[in-house]
Design a protein around this motif. Sequence first.
Motif, PDB file in Angstrom:
ATOM      1  N   PRO A 168       0.938  -1.245   0.101  1.00 35.22           N
ATOM      2  CA  PRO A 168       0.072  -0.012  -0.165  1.00 35.22           C
ATOM      3  C   PRO A 168       0.852   1.193  -0.017  1.00 35.22           C
ATOM      4  CG  PRO A 168       0.008  -1.006   2.145  1.00 35.22           C
ATOM      5  CD  PRO A 168       0.723  -1.982   1.173  1.00 35.22           C
ATOM      6  N   GLY A 169       0.175   2.237  -0.523  1.00 29.84           N
ATOM      7  CA  GLY A 169       0.871   3.705  -0.397  1.00 29.84           C
ATOM      8  C   GLY A 169       0.584   4.492  -1.961  1.00 29.84           C
ATOM      9  N   ASN A 183      -4.374  -0.747  -1.765  1.00 25.52           N
ATOM     10  CA  ASN A 183      -5.191   0.514  -1.572  1.00 25.52           C
ATOM     11  C   ASN A 183      -6.344   0.030  -1.614  1.00 25.52           C
ATOM     12  OD1 ASN A 183      -2.800   1.773  -1.168  1.00 25.52           O
ATOM     13  ND2 ASN A 183      -2.568   2.934  -2.995  1.00 25.52           N
ATOM     14  N   LEU A 184      -7.024  -0.746  -2.770  1.00 28.81           N
ATOM     15  CA  LEU A 184      -8.279  -0.702  -3.208  1.00 28.81           C
ATOM     16  C   LEU A 184      -9.038  -2.215  -2.626  1.00 28.81           C
ATOM     17  CD1 LEU A 184      -8.287   0.334  -6.967  1.00 28.81           C
ATOM     18  CD2 LEU A 184      -8.774   1.732  -4.820  1.00 28.81           C
ATOM     19  N   ILE A 185      -8.087  -3.054  -1.938  1.00 29.94           N
ATOM     20  CA  ILE A 185      -8.430  -4.241  -1.539  1.00 29.94           C
ATOM     21  C   ILE A 185      -9.874  -4.382  -0.850  1.00 29.94           C
ATOM     22  CG2 ILE A 185      -7.240  -4.324   0.532  1.00 29.94           C
ATOM     23  CD1 ILE A 185      -7.343  -7.301  -2.035  1.00 29.94           C
ATOM     24  N   GLU A 190     -11.459  -1.084 -10.389  1.00 28.96           N
ATOM     25  CA  GLU A 190     -10.584  -1.261 -11.629  1.00 28.96           C
ATOM     26  C   GLU A 190      -9.004  -1.202 -11.305  1.00 28.96           C
ATOM     27  OE1 GLU A 190     -10.093  -0.737 -16.370  1.00 28.96           O
ATOM     28  OE2 GLU A 190     -11.296   0.815 -15.187  1.00 28.96           O
ATOM     29  N   VAL A 191      -8.419  -2.072 -11.455  1.00 29.10           N
ATOM     30  CA  VAL A 191      -6.849  -2.118 -11.562  1.00 29.10           C
ATOM     31  C   VAL A 191      -6.527  -2.768 -12.649  1.00 29.10           C
ATOM     32  CG1 VAL A 191      -4.996  -3.319 -10.413  1.00 29.10           C
ATOM     33  CG2 VAL A 191      -7.010  -2.657  -8.904  1.00 29.10           C
ATOM     34  N   GLN A 289      -4.417  -7.345   4.692  1.00 25.90           N
ATOM     35  CA  GLN A 289      -4.703  -5.804   4.114  1.00 25.90           C
ATOM     36  C   GLN A 289      -6.223  -5.704   4.122  1.00 25.90           C
ATOM     37  OE1 GLN A 289      -2.605  -3.114   4.209  1.00 25.90           O
ATOM     38  NE2 GLN A 289      -4.133  -1.546   3.294  1.00 25.90           N
ATOM     39  N   TYR A 290      -6.890  -6.570   3.584  1.00 18.71           N
ATOM     40  CA  TYR A 290      -8.344  -6.594   3.523  1.00 18.71           C
ATOM     41  C   TYR A 290      -9.064  -6.734   4.668  1.00 18.71           C
ATOM     42  CZ  TYR A 290     -12.983  -8.337   2.280  1.00 18.71           C
ATOM     43  OH  TYR A 290     -14.306  -8.255   2.257  1.00 18.71           O
TER      44      TYR A 290
END
Length: 297
Positions: A168-169, A183-185, A190-191, A289-290
């Motif tokens: 993340p960052g 960051n979006l977990i 959209e990635v 992280q999620y």
Amino acid sequence: MILVAGGNGYLGQPFCQSLTQNGESVISLDIAAQDNLYPDLTVDVRDYQALEKVFDQHPIRTVVDLAALLVSASAADPLLSFQVNVLGAFNLLRICHEFTVPRFVFGSSFSVLGNLGHVAGEVDEDVTPQPTNFYGQTKDFVERMGMTFSELSGVQFISARMPILVGPGEPTATTPWRAEIFNLIHCGGEVIIDYAPDEVLPLAHYEDVANALRFLTLSEDAEHKIYHLPYENWTVEELGQTLMEINPSFQVTYGERRLQGSPLQISWSRIREEFGVPQPSLHKRLVEQYKYAIKRS
């Protein structure tokens, strides 16, 4: 005291935090200041006189050089890449000799190896590098320069070759997916992973790399001058499927890019056997992280 050049970077910050949590005294040296709990100096590694002032004022015993332009930035601006990656490293090595700093740890890369398609099996640290991009060539030159400098000056030189870092960052302009997958977990979205779905990438969470780098930095009796840091091979499609399994709200789009300048299989048994560095798990990091993000939301 340990000076970390590039200490406010993507790896520099978690590495400095790892050192301070271990009770070490740290100075972060970077061209951009951050709000850190440890001393943070705005100094350019290309400026030798500015570096001298830092070493005059602080009892530095180890230098860790993480200041660098990465692959895409080096290709776009090779002159600046040379100035930061090579001249900056030379300045730091030279000042270690001037101020009798006994240890220099260099943040290198798997890109130093080149493709090495002719080598059967895993590539270890004894294989002669054949870098195929300018970034890898700068790392190869500094490794050779550092080992020669070590023989002439007595400064211990250790090179830590790293995989592709994720975590993340702040997303970078060229490879934002490395941060966005974390960051979006919790919320999905959209990635775009611009590599081909069947491409194999050597990946590691930056905290796992920071912890391995800490072993090399603090060791009093490292047996070698070059170490490959821990990583896992992931196909891009496997990574995308894992993200969508953790959070079905993810939409993963792939590209056609191919990884250049790194062999498929790289051995990191040297650091594992010598220091007991554990096997990293990117899947575990993503799940952690999620859960952390969901708990905070």
